[in-house]
Design a protein around this motif. Structure first.
Motif, PDB file in Angstrom:
ATOM      1  N   HIS A 109       3.470   5.760  -5.578  1.00 34.74           N
ATOM      2  CA  HIS A 109       3.344   5.818  -7.034  1.00 34.74           C
ATOM      3  C   HIS A 109       2.220   6.771  -7.452  1.00 34.74           C
ATOM      4  O   HIS A 109       2.380   7.579  -8.378  1.00 34.74           O
ATOM      5  CB  HIS A 109       3.074   4.414  -7.573  1.00 34.74           C
ATOM      6  CG  HIS A 109       2.953   4.342  -9.061  1.00 34.74           C
ATOM      7  ND1 HIS A 109       3.999   4.631  -9.920  1.00 34.74           N
ATOM      8  CD2 HIS A 109       1.886   4.033  -9.864  1.00 34.74           C
ATOM      9  CE1 HIS A 109       3.593   4.488 -11.167  1.00 34.74           C
ATOM     10  NE2 HIS A 109       2.327   4.130 -11.161  1.00 34.74           N
ATOM     11  N   GLN A 110       1.091   6.695  -6.764  1.00 33.26           N
ATOM     12  CA  GLN A 110      -0.025   7.593  -7.070  1.00 33.26           C
ATOM     13  C   GLN A 110       0.343   9.044  -6.803  1.00 33.26           C
ATOM     14  O   GLN A 110       0.003   9.938  -7.594  1.00 33.26           O
ATOM     15  CB  GLN A 110      -1.252   7.201  -6.241  1.00 33.26           C
ATOM     16  CG  GLN A 110      -1.844   5.854  -6.627  1.00 33.26           C
ATOM     17  CD  GLN A 110      -2.974   5.437  -5.718  1.00 33.26           C
ATOM     18  OE1 GLN A 110      -3.291   6.129  -4.746  1.00 33.26           O
ATOM     19  NE2 GLN A 110      -3.606   4.307  -6.013  1.00 33.26           N
TER      20      GLN A 110
ATOM     21  N   GLN B   2       2.136   1.708  -3.526  1.00 35.01           N
ATOM     22  CA  GLN B   2       1.058   2.181  -4.391  1.00 35.01           C
ATOM     23  C   GLN B   2       0.746   3.649  -4.124  1.00 35.01           C
ATOM     24  O   GLN B   2       0.528   4.433  -5.060  1.00 35.01           O
ATOM     25  CB  GLN B   2      -0.185   1.327  -4.173  1.00 35.01           C
ATOM     26  CG  GLN B   2      -0.054  -0.100  -4.679  1.00 35.01           C
ATOM     27  CD  GLN B   2      -1.274  -0.941  -4.367  1.00 35.01           C
ATOM     28  OE1 GLN B   2      -2.144  -0.526  -3.606  1.00 35.01           O
ATOM     29  NE2 GLN B   2      -1.358  -2.134  -4.941  1.00 35.01           N
TER      30      GLN B   2
ATOM     31  N   LYS C 194       0.829  -1.209   0.000  1.00 37.08           N
ATOM     32  CA  LYS C 194       0.000   0.000   0.000  1.00 37.08           C
ATOM     33  C   LYS C 194       0.859   1.253   0.000  1.00 37.08           C
ATOM     34  O   LYS C 194       0.523   2.250  -0.657  1.00 37.08           O
ATOM     35  CB  LYS C 194      -0.923  -0.009   1.215  1.00 37.08           C
ATOM     36  CG  LYS C 194      -2.018  -1.059   1.143  1.00 37.08           C
ATOM     37  CD  LYS C 194      -2.918  -1.009   2.370  1.00 37.08           C
ATOM     38  CE  LYS C 194      -4.023  -2.051   2.285  1.00 37.08           C
ATOM     39  NZ  LYS C 194      -4.899  -2.030   3.489  1.00 37.08           N
TER      40      LYS C 194
END
Length: 202
Positions: free
Chosen positions: A114-115, A111, A108
């Motif tokens: 990255h977002q 992620q 998480k």
């Protein structure tokens, strides 16, 4: 790669759990073969210190009394073995659970990073595009102002040339004023300018 590691860890835990259960069952099987399982004599011993309704007469529990431990040590050994196996299995399962939680948290976090990186890139591109559009609008406005100023200056120059030519056609000094400029000539010029301004139209 992390998921594969977690899967292998779970399989390993299952194998260890199965082996431990088999090991824990060996003392019970041995006790049963030796006649250590609860039979008539055990039932009589159990009811020896109890009332007719099953309540304990003695204060201590019969299962944990020293007499029972001396009477049937195989049961105590089997109980301790099962307790140890359960503790080991619980530790292994809890460790695997912590590994899965850490893996999910790390996934998480990656992620989310990255977002956030994608959002920052999009924001930077949008800001750069807005700045470029603003510079282009400013350059266009400046160019339009220059064009308007040049057109205004050209118009003024053309109007002045036209007015000068019209003035030359309107006022022609006399021969006397051309030869000798006097006060009367100046007054005549002033009157001519007033008359010219009154009737001239661009």
């Amino acid at each position: 790669m992390r998921r594969k590691t977690d899967s292998k860890s779970c399989d390993r835990s299952s194998v260890v759990f199965a082996v431990c259960l088999k090991l824990a069952a060996l003392p019970m099987i041995a006790a049963t073969k030796k006649g250590g399982a609860m039979g008539i004599q055990d039932r009589d011993y159990y009811w020896k210190d109890r009332d007719i309704d099953g309540s304990r007469i003695l204060q201590d529990d019969a299962f944990y009394s020293p007499e029972i431990e001396t009477h049937n040590p195989e049961k105590v050994l089997a109980f301790l073995t099962v307790l140890s196996v359960l503790a080991v299995v619980f530790f292994i399962g809890y460790r695997a659970h912590l590994d899965r939680v850490e893996a999910n948290a790390a996934l998480k976090a990656r992620q989310l990073a990255h977002q956030q990186s994608i959002a920052r890139d999009a924001e930077s591109k949008a800001l750069a595009a807005a700045q470029a559009a603003q510079r282009e609008r400013l350059q266009t406005a400046q160019l339009e102002q220059k064009k308007q100023l040049i057109a205004k200056l050209n118009t003024e120059v053309d109007q002045k040339l036209k007015r000068d030519r019209a003035w030359e056609r309107f006022y022609r000094p006399s021969l006397h004023c051309r030869a000798d400029w006097t006060v009367d000539c100046a007054n005549e010029l002033i009157k001519a300018r007033g008359a010219f301004a009154a009737q001239y139209r661009d």
